[in-house]
Design a protein around this motif. Structure first.
Motif, mmCIF file in Angstrom:
data_model
loop_
_atom_site.group_PDB
_atom_site.id
_atom_site.type_symbol
_atom_site.label_atom_id
_atom_site.label_comp_id
_atom_site.label_asym_id
_atom_site.label_seq_id
_atom_site.Cartn_x
_atom_site.Cartn_y
_atom_site.Cartn_z
ATOM 1 N N UNK A 113 -32.573 35.350 2.202
ATOM 2 C CA UNK A 113 -31.178 35.802 2.065
ATOM 3 C C UNK A 113 -30.591 35.371 0.709
ATOM 4 N N UNK A 114 -31.346 35.652 -0.315
ATOM 5 C CA UNK A 114 -30.972 35.219 -1.664
ATOM 6 C C UNK A 114 -29.634 35.811 -2.110
ATOM 7 N N UNK A 115 -29.459 37.114 -1.938
ATOM 8 C CA UNK A 115 -28.237 37.768 -2.422
ATOM 9 C C UNK A 115 -26.995 37.233 -1.708
ATOM 10 N N UNK A 116 -27.050 37.139 -0.385
ATOM 11 C CA UNK A 116 -25.876 36.667 0.361
ATOM 12 C C UNK A 116 -25.596 35.194 0.078
ATOM 13 N N UNK A 117 -26.660 34.406 -0.117
ATOM 14 C CA UNK A 117 -26.474 32.983 -0.433
ATOM 15 C C UNK A 117 -25.781 32.812 -1.781
ATOM 16 N N UNK A 118 -26.233 33.563 -2.777
ATOM 17 C CA UNK A 118 -25.622 33.473 -4.105
ATOM 18 C C UNK A 118 -24.166 33.928 -4.066
ATOM 19 N N UNK A 119 -23.888 35.034 -3.379
ATOM 20 C CA UNK A 119 -22.508 35.528 -3.298
ATOM 21 C C UNK A 119 -21.604 34.490 -2.634
ATOM 22 N N UNK A 120 -22.076 33.891 -1.550
ATOM 23 C CA UNK A 120 -21.278 32.891 -0.834
ATOM 24 C C UNK A 120 -20.968 31.694 -1.723
ATOM 25 N N UNK A 121 -21.948 31.256 -2.500
ATOM 26 C CA UNK A 121 -21.742 30.104 -3.379
ATOM 27 C C UNK A 121 -20.761 30.430 -4.507
ATOM 28 N N UNK A 122 -20.874 31.617 -5.086
ATOM 29 C CA UNK A 122 -19.930 32.024 -6.128
ATOM 30 C C UNK A 122 -18.511 32.111 -5.565
ATOM 31 N N UNK A 123 -18.383 32.707 -4.409
ATOM 32 C CA UNK A 123 -17.064 32.883 -3.789
ATOM 33 C C UNK A 123 -16.424 31.532 -3.465
ATOM 34 N N UNK A 124 -17.210 30.635 -2.861
ATOM 35 C CA UNK A 124 -16.672 29.327 -2.468
ATOM 36 C C UNK A 124 -16.236 28.518 -3.683
ATOM 37 N N UNK A 125 -17.041 28.535 -4.739
ATOM 38 C CA UNK A 125 -16.730 27.728 -5.926
ATOM 39 C C UNK A 125 -15.531 28.286 -6.688
ATOM 40 N N UNK A 126 -15.509 29.586 -6.913
ATOM 41 C CA UNK A 126 -14.447 30.192 -7.728
ATOM 42 C C UNK A 126 -13.116 30.202 -6.986
ATOM 43 N N UNK A 127 -13.143 30.430 -5.677
ATOM 44 C CA UNK A 127 -11.898 30.516 -4.912
ATOM 45 C C UNK A 127 -11.302 29.152 -4.578
ATOM 46 N N UNK A 128 -11.921 28.083 -5.071
ATOM 47 C CA UNK A 128 -11.266 26.778 -4.963
ATOM 48 C C UNK A 128 -9.947 26.795 -5.726
ATOM 49 N N UNK A 129 -9.894 27.629 -6.745
ATOM 50 C CA UNK A 129 -8.623 27.888 -7.420
ATOM 51 C C UNK A 129 -7.935 29.032 -6.681
ATOM 52 N N UNK A 130 -6.698 28.810 -6.247
ATOM 53 C CA UNK A 130 -5.986 29.806 -5.449
ATOM 54 C C UNK A 130 -5.617 31.051 -6.247
ATOM 55 N N UNK A 131 -5.909 31.047 -7.551
ATOM 56 C CA UNK A 131 -5.541 32.197 -8.390
ATOM 57 C C UNK A 131 -6.543 33.334 -8.299
ATOM 58 N N UNK A 132 -7.722 33.069 -7.683
ATOM 59 C CA UNK A 132 -8.796 34.051 -7.740
ATOM 60 C C UNK A 132 -9.262 34.497 -6.358
ATOM 61 N N UNK A 133 -9.766 35.717 -6.350
ATOM 62 C CA UNK A 133 -10.407 36.273 -5.157
ATOM 63 C C UNK A 133 -11.707 36.936 -5.601
ATOM 64 N N UNK A 134 -12.807 36.558 -4.984
ATOM 65 C CA UNK A 134 -14.116 37.106 -5.332
ATOM 66 C C UNK A 134 -14.437 38.255 -4.381
ATOM 67 N N UNK A 135 -14.797 39.404 -4.950
ATOM 68 C CA UNK A 135 -15.062 40.594 -4.132
ATOM 69 C C UNK A 135 -16.416 41.191 -4.501
ATOM 70 N N UNK A 136 -17.032 41.821 -3.526
ATOM 71 C CA UNK A 136 -18.311 42.501 -3.726
ATOM 72 C C UNK A 136 -18.034 43.926 -4.204
ATOM 73 N N UNK A 137 -18.544 44.276 -5.378
ATOM 74 C CA UNK A 137 -18.280 45.611 -5.932
ATOM 75 C C UNK A 137 -19.461 46.559 -5.730
ATOM 76 N N UNK A 138 -20.484 46.111 -5.024
ATOM 77 C CA UNK A 138 -21.681 46.942 -4.865
ATOM 78 C C UNK A 138 -21.408 48.308 -4.230
ATOM 79 N N UNK A 139 -20.402 48.453 -3.322
ATOM 80 C CA UNK A 139 -20.150 49.794 -2.773
ATOM 81 C C UNK A 139 -19.749 50.825 -3.830
#
Length: 298
Positions: A113-139
């Protein structure tokens, strides 16, 4: 003499009669009720005062409510950071032997589950700042080739006009930055000798092995190409010094000294590959932390 006596008797009777009437008419303890005159105009004034007080109280309450609303913090829209990850579902094993006839590359059907693991880690780290929201643009994206938004011309960064439609579409969705992680060949090991240096590539994420005259090397390969670009102004964020190590193939391919040689070299088990997976996840952690650090400082 009799006349005087009779007269005296009559006077006495008359006085007694008068005294009886007085006692029967009004008792000394009784009091005559006095009529109470109420000032009607005073009652009306009090009613008006009560109404005025209520009106003042209502006005004060409305002012307090307006002040509370004014003091409430205004919610600022979050900046959206898009993420696109293009990676195979399963890990691979790339082997380079003493001769090219010993070389092979194969895939193991282990669900990392490499892709989902990487996305989760990016989202968790970046969204520690309340100014950001990480979204999946693959669709909205057909492939990583569509995401080359920023190009360098004459030492200046500019937008790739061929991708303007997609860039503007993402901007309309509120996405101002994008992180692209694409599986790609990387240089896993470089060997130098009398006749120069030779590079050997890992074809994908997973295990890379090199055997030469009985010597084996086991390398955990995070074989990915990393790109981070700005969509509202032409900036190649990943080219900044902060990301230099993460883009270095030497940092993506880590030799695992304690790796235990597999029982069957051609069929490495998932348990035997566990140290390889851990090393790749560690690379994801560094990537997520570095990206979060960059965005939080903007």
């Amino acid at each position: 003499m009799k006349f005087v006596t009779k007269f005296s008797v009559l006077v006495a009777i008359s006085m007694l009669a008068t005294g009886c009437v007085t006692q029967r008419g009004v008792e000394p303890s009784e009091s005559v009720p006095t009529e109470i005159n109420v000032d009607k105009s005073s009652s009306g004034d009090q009613t008006n005062n009560d109404a005025l007080d209520k009106e003042v109280d209502g006005s004060e309450q409305a002012s307090e409510d307006e002040a509370d609303e004014a003091n409430e913090p205004i919610e600022v829209p979050k900046q959206k950071i898009g993420v696109f990850i293009n990676a195979n579902e399963f890990p691979s094993h790339t082997h380079v032997g003493t001769t090219k006839f010993n070389n092979f590359s194969k895939e193991y059907a282990y669900d990392w589950q490499i892709a989902s693991t990487l996305f989760t880690k990016l989202k968790a780290a970046i969204e520690q700042s309340s100014r950001f929201e990480v979204v999946d643009v693959s669709p909205k994206v057909k492939g990583a080739w569509q995401l080359d938004f920023v190009v360098k011309q004459d030492n200046n960064w500019s937008f790739n006009e061929n991708q303007n439609a997609l860039r503007k579409s993402l901007l309309a969705d509120g996405v101002t930055k994008i992180i692209i992680v694409q599986e790609a060949p990387t240089v896993a090991i470089t060997e130098c000798g009398t006749y120069g240096c030779s590079e050997h590539q890992s074809e994908g994420f997973g295990l890379f092995t090199r055997s030469f005259l009985g010597t084996d090397y086991y390398i955990a390969s995070a074989s990915f190409d990393i790109s981070i670009e700005s969509l509202d102004k032409p900036v190649d964020i990943a080219s900044k010094p902060l990301f230099k190590e993460l883009k270095d193939d030497a940092m993506k391919n880590v030799r695992i000294e304690e790796f235990v040689p597999p029982e069957d070299f051609d069929e490495v088990t998932e348990k035997e590959l566990a140290p390889i997976k851990d090393s790749i996840i560690s690379y994801f952690d560094r990537l997520a932390e570095t990206a979060a650090k960059y965005f939080s400082n903007q």
